[in-house]
Design an enzyme around this catalytic site. Structure first.
Site, short mmCIF file in Angstrom:
data_model
loop_
_atom_site.label_atom_id
_atom_site.label_comp_id
_atom_site.label_asym_id
_atom_site.label_seq_id
_atom_site.Cartn_x
_atom_site.Cartn_y
_atom_site.Cartn_z
N GLU A 17 0.85 -1.19 0.00
CA GLU A 17 0.00 0.00 0.00
C GLU A 17 0.88 1.24 0.00
O GLU A 17 1.83 1.32 0.78
CB GLU A 17 -0.92 0.02 1.22
CG GLU A 17 -1.94 1.14 1.16
CD GLU A 17 -2.94 1.12 2.32
OE1 GLU A 17 -3.78 2.03 2.37
OE2 GLU A 17 -2.87 0.22 3.17
N ALA A 40 1.72 0.08 10.58
CA ALA A 40 1.41 -1.33 10.36
C ALA A 40 0.60 -1.45 9.08
O ALA A 40 0.12 -0.45 8.54
CB ALA A 40 0.63 -1.92 11.54
N MET A 41 0.43 -2.68 8.60
CA MET A 41 -0.28 -2.92 7.35
C MET A 41 -1.21 -4.11 7.50
O MET A 41 -0.81 -5.17 7.97
CB MET A 41 0.73 -3.16 6.23
CG MET A 41 0.09 -3.37 4.87
SD MET A 41 -0.84 -1.92 4.37
CE MET A 41 -2.15 -2.70 3.41
N GLU A 42 -2.46 -3.91 7.06
CA GLU A 42 -3.53 -4.87 7.32
C GLU A 42 -3.62 -5.99 6.28
O GLU A 42 -4.71 -6.56 6.07
CB GLU A 42 -4.87 -4.14 7.36
CG GLU A 42 -5.36 -3.55 6.03
CD GLU A 42 -4.95 -2.11 5.79
OE1 GLU A 42 -5.59 -1.44 4.96
OE2 GLU A 42 -3.99 -1.65 6.44
N ASN A 43 -2.54 -6.36 5.63
CA ASN A 43 -2.58 -7.44 4.64
C ASN A 43 -3.45 -8.59 5.12
O ASN A 43 -3.33 -9.05 6.24
CB ASN A 43 -1.17 -7.98 4.38
CG ASN A 43 -0.16 -6.88 4.17
OD1 ASN A 43 -0.31 -6.04 3.31
ND2 ASN A 43 0.88 -6.88 5.00
N GLU A 77 -5.50 -2.64 12.78
CA GLU A 77 -5.23 -3.52 11.64
C GLU A 77 -6.19 -4.70 11.61
O GLU A 77 -6.60 -5.15 10.53
CB GLU A 77 -3.78 -4.00 11.67
CG GLU A 77 -2.73 -2.89 11.71
CD GLU A 77 -2.94 -1.82 10.66
OE1 GLU A 77 -3.42 -2.14 9.55
OE2 GLU A 77 -2.62 -0.64 10.93
N HIS A 121 -9.52 -3.65 10.18
CA HIS A 121 -9.47 -3.48 8.73
C HIS A 121 -9.94 -4.72 7.99
O HIS A 121 -10.29 -4.62 6.81
CB HIS A 121 -8.03 -3.16 8.29
CG HIS A 121 -7.75 -1.71 8.12
ND1 HIS A 121 -8.60 -0.84 7.47
CD2 HIS A 121 -6.67 -0.96 8.49
CE1 HIS A 121 -8.07 0.37 7.44
NE2 HIS A 121 -6.90 0.33 8.06
N GLU A 128 -9.77 4.25 6.21
CA GLU A 128 -8.91 4.68 7.32
C GLU A 128 -9.65 5.50 8.37
O GLU A 128 -9.48 5.30 9.56
CB GLU A 128 -7.70 5.45 6.78
CG GLU A 128 -6.76 4.61 5.94
CD GLU A 128 -6.17 3.43 6.69
OE1 GLU A 128 -6.27 3.37 7.94
OE2 GLU A 128 -5.61 2.53 6.03
#
Length: 969
Positions: free
Chosen positions: A217, A361-364, A397, A400, A419
């Protein structure tokens, strides 16, 4: 004529012969260790029986191989595009120009062959005409030719020819309609080479310590392979195979559910793992991780009885710091089920902590990747604030999964859709886990300090931007924090029950799709049977609205009239919910409980009848709208503020009244003299708060704390801001309070110390509140240091606080106090600073604190100290956390950064230019500290603008170009 094809055998030197089954009926094979092209083409890597080349293709591959070998180099299909160095202006993208794709990828299989110094990525994509598009056409793929080397390209087994079948241009690969079937379908297979070890931008696939990981992202997937890298292409990533050295990278992870793992046949020391995600997702949610990692494991049983395997990974030496993150994850899962009826949908939920990471952080999907700062925590390394952030970001996260993953954005202009909504959800979660009143104060403090400033500067934009050059620049406080405030307004107007109804309808309508902010608003309106069209103006209106108030009381009729007037950048009035209560002036009792007044006109008068006495209005309770509230007269009624600070039943507004009194006194000091009346109001409020034994300790700590310098600066809108003068005036008020109440503060400090002595360390509201209050009092006691005797006493108190600390929270409170000590306190400062460094024992997150506390110190030579720290062996520009801990922290030190000689501006500009060569996302964020020059006096403005102009004359990334360009407009 340039070469258009290259041989795969040049790239693959030690890979697998094990095949994986395609979703589309073929078997994609990886190669044995061989570079010979004398074999039949059926044995070439990744070529299935269905997709074998013809003999003419074989001859061409061999000819290309011979030509490249004779030249001693490699040629890739996109080499010509990659070599273009033409200077072109960055492209600006507009929301109004959105068009759906003509063709989309519906399924994709990928294989990652990770080797030292290069990674080969093979992708097989099922292409179809977009059912929501204008009809079948060219297939447009995004790709970054500066890091993605295109090796092979074919559709339905046929190698494509440049010009006839496809075209390449910077950032784009277009497969012509004629290369696909008549209905726009086909199977596209590509092979690319990337070098993660050289990826300092930390976007795409990159190396961080003992692991490879991805960050896609907003536009990182195009740095992995060519693909329609936009959120409205949602595909099933059905078969993701990762292959790597088994000893170096024993853990291989991707999204979704685990399928299989094993050793690579015929390739000693290598292994593979296969993952599959059944849920369609956009490319920005894709993730792979390969590393030598430790982990902790747990499980969660959902409300429907499904068992979910939970695992959190980190570098092995940090595994003992993962427990709080796991606890937070399980609390998040339970809360989302209870609050919104949302259950997790996969059988596995993995989190990986990464030291080199641009964001939080990233919500993969099913594989979150976290900055270590937001997942690692134990009492010896993490402060209470760190614990709170871990809980909040873990929750964010996880939430999400539904608000961002199951339902995502149609395009990046809609970023606040996921977001803003998810920030609101994590704020509510954190409040429910601790104290909603405390959480609300913290969130508004942050909003005013950061987002209000953004609204007032050249990067001002609505929560749904109308245009961008680099989307990375719009991961902003406006999109996130103000976006959350817009969601909160829905909740305020519709009530929690109505908001839940709207959420339910939103998921019912849009699960599995990419949608817009208007779709969310429509779900809220339709579920509750109300018109929210006027409310939709919030999405397109930049800036912070102002609401003025005036009132009158008719004693004969017992009627109180409250007149509200709004002013904003919208051409027509906004729909603003103003939560209001009334307090009887005589009895001090609340006579009208909180009522939501819906301000929908430029000016409206609201009447309250049946009142016996005149009242004091408590307006904007709970900060019900992101606006500035000011009296119509322009003058604060300090008597009313003192009344509300003592008697308001709304916790937020009671705190707010005290903050406004503090602000009045600081501004009086700024103008030359504090009046006796205001000083008395402030002293009385401070004394009453300090003595209140029933008040929550955290709220008391915040009530005793003066507004931040950045918040005070925003209150001076319309006037030239002098940050150094604000710093001095705030400091003078703080010292005056400390001297006035020294004995009471000392007694409170000793009482809290005794009460806390011998207690086990806990991270609950009571324990956190006690530490917060005691450390706030320490700050007052150590600010008195004019004489040598006072300096010595302050240093001794801070050193004792450090030595008796039960965790990092108290240590940092002491270190913050010591960092700004001079004179007789300098020796203690230096000794404890060195001791803290040694006790860190190389812990990255603790060292970040060590750098930051020095960058924020209130010392006359702080810039020289910061410059010296840039040469410290533990400092590096390439790690975002470390860079922010020193360089960005210094830019937040207003007194030093805004020194009149302009050296602070010069240092930041030079640092920004250096970082831009490594990581444009970080440089652009650092660059925003220079663009607010218009709000300062003429001399400072000229110095800041001069540094921006110097930057503008250099070759900049698109990210930094956009910030600098906006700053100079």
């Amino acid at each position: 004529m340039r070469l258009t094809r290259a041989t795969l055998s040049l790239l693959l030197t030690s890979t697998s012969s094990r095949s994986f089954t395609s979703a589309f009926g073929s078997n994609l094979h990886s190669s044995r260790a061989s570079s010979s092209l004398s074999r039949p083409l059926s044995s070439l890597p990744f070529l299935s029986k269905k997709h074998r080349h013809t003999p003419s293709s074989a001859a061409l591959l061999l000819a290309n191989h011979q030509i490249m070998t004779s030249r001693g180099g490699s040629t890739y299909l996109n080499s010509a595009v990659a070599s273009v160095e033409e200077e072109t202006a960055p492209t600006e993208y507009f929301r109004k120009d959105y068009e759906p794709l003509t063709n989309i990828v519906t399924k994709i299989n990928m294989e990652f062959n990770i080797q030292d110094g290069k990674t080969i990525v093979t992708s097989e994509m099922k292409i179809e005409a977009n059912p929501n598009g204008p009809g079948a056409g060219d297939l447009v793929l995004d790709g970054d030719e500066t890091c993605v080397k295109l090796v092979s390209l074919e559709v339905d087994g046929k190698a494509l020819s440049e010009g006839d079948d496809y075209t390449l241009s910077p950032g784009k690969l277009v497969i012509k309609k004629s290369a696909l079937k008549d209905d726009g379908s086909g199977t596209l297979t590509s092979v690319v080479e990337i070098v993660p070890e050289e990826n300092t931008q930390l976007s795409g696939l990159y190396k961080s310590g003992p692991m490879y990981c991805t960050q896609c992202e907003a536009m990182g997937f195009r740095r992995i392979t060519y693909y329609p890298d936009r959120p409205d292409n949602m595909a099933v990533f059905e078969h993701i195979k990762i292959e790597a050295d088994k000893d170096s990278y024993p853990v291989l992870l991707s999204n979704g559910n685990f399928v299989e793992k094993g050793d690579v046949e015929g390739s000693e020391g290598r292994h593979y793992a296969v993952w599959s995600d059944p849920f369609p997702k956009p490319s920005y949610l894709f993730c792979v991780v390969a590393g030598d990692l430790g982990s902790i494991k747990d499980s969660y049983t959902t409300s429907s009885g499904k068992d979910v395997h939970l695992e959190i990974f980190s570098e092995k030496e940090n595994v003992n710091k993962l427990d709080y993150a796991m606890e937070s994850l399980k609390r998040s899962m339970k809360w989302d089920e209870d609050k919104f009826g949302l259950e997790y949908d996969l059988g596995i939920y993995n989190i990986v902590a990464v030291n080199d990471f641009n964001m939080g952080a990233m919500e993969n999907k099913g594989l979150n990747v976290f900055n270590t700062a937001y997942v690692l925590a134990d009492p010896s390394t993490a402060t209470d604030t760190d614990y709170e952030r871990v809980e909040g970001v873990i929750g964010h996260e996880y939430f999400h999964n539904w608000t961002g993953n199951r339902v995502t954005c149609r395009d990046w202009f809609q970023l606040t859709l996921k977001e803003g909504l998810t920030v609101f959800r994590d704020q509510e979660f954190s409040g429910d886990m601790g104290s909603n009143a405390v959480k609300r104060i913290e969130d508004v403090q942050s909003l005013r300090a950061r987002q209000f400033a953004e609204d007032a500067g050249p990067m001002s934009h609505p929560i749904r931007p109308e245009s961008y050059i680099s989307m990375d620049n719009f991961y902003t406080a406006t999109v996130y924090s103000k976006g959350a405030e817009i969601i909160r307004m829905y909740n305020t107007m519709l009530t929690e029950e109505g908001f839940r109804k709207g959420m339910d309808l939103y998921f019912e309508r849009h699960d599995g799709t990419g949608v817009t902010c208007d779709d969310f608003r429509a779900a809220m309106a339709d579920a509750n049977g109300i018109d929210l069209d006027q409310f939709g103006l919030w999405y397109s209106t930049p800036g912070t609205p102002t609401v003025t108030y005036d009132s009158e009381f008719d004693a004969e009729k017992g009627v109180f009239k409250l007149t509200l007037t709004q002013k904003s950048n919208s051409d027509t009035p906004l729909h603003i919910p103003i939560s209001t209560g009334l307090i009887d002036k005589v009895t001090g009792e609340e006579v009208v409980a909180t009522k939501v007044l819906e301000l929908k006109e430029e000016t409206q008068t609201f009447e309250f009848d049946g009142l016996k006495n005149d009242v004091i209005p408590s307006i904007l309770r709970g900060f019900s709208a992101p606006v500035k509230l000011v009296p119509a007269s322009g003058e604060m009624d300090e008597e009313a503020l003192a009344f509300l600070a003592a008697r308001d039943t709304d916790g937020f507004n009671r705190w707010e009244a005290g903050q406004r009194l503090f602000t009045s006194l600081v501004f009086q000091e700024l103008d030359g003299a504090m009046t006796e009346t205001t000083t008395d109001y402030v002293f009385e409020a401070f004394k009453r708060t300090l003595a209140d034994t029933n008040m929550d300790s955290s709220i008391k700590a915040y009530a005793l704390t003066l507004p931040s310098e950045s918040t005070l600066a925003e209150e001076l809108s319309g006037s030239a801001v002098d940050p150094v003068a604000i710093h001095k005036s705030r400091g003078a008020v703080r010292k005056a309070i400390a001297r006035k109440f020294h004995s009471e503060l000392q007694a409170a400090y000793e009482s809290l110390s005794k009460e806390m002595e011998g207690k086990d360390f806990k991270v609950d509201a009571e324990a956190v509140g006690q530490r917060r209050l005691r450390n706030t009092i320490l700050g007052y006691l150590t600010v008195i240091k004019e004489t040598a005797e006072e300096q010595k006493a302050a240093a001794e108190l801070a050193v004792n606080h450090y030595e008796t600390a039960t965790g990092m929270t108290d240590k940092m409170a002491a270190l913050n106090a010591l960092a700004s000590m001079d004179g007789e306190g300098a020796t203690s400062r230096d000794e404890i600073m060195q001791r803290f460094y040694e006790e860190a024992n190389g812990d990255a997150l603790v060292l970040n604190k060590w750098f930051s506390v020095q960058a924020l110190a209130d010392l006359p030579d702080v810039l020289d100290r910061v410059k010296a720290l840039t040469k410290h062996p533990d400092f590096t520009m390439s790690n975002p956390n470390r860079c922010r801990s020193l360089i960005s922290a210094f830019a937040m030190n207003a007194n030093a950064f805004h020194a009149e000689d302009g050296e602070g501006y010069k240092f930041i500009a030079e640092s920004v230019a250096a970082v831009d060569k490594l990581n444009p996302q970080i440089s652009s964020r650092m660059g925003t500290s220079l663009i607010q020059w218009r709000k300062y006096g003429e001399e400072r403005a000229a110095l800041m603008k001069g540094e921006l102009q110097k930057l503008s004359e250099q070759k900049l990334s698109d990210d930094l170009f956009e910030v600098v360009n906006r700053g100079l407009k």
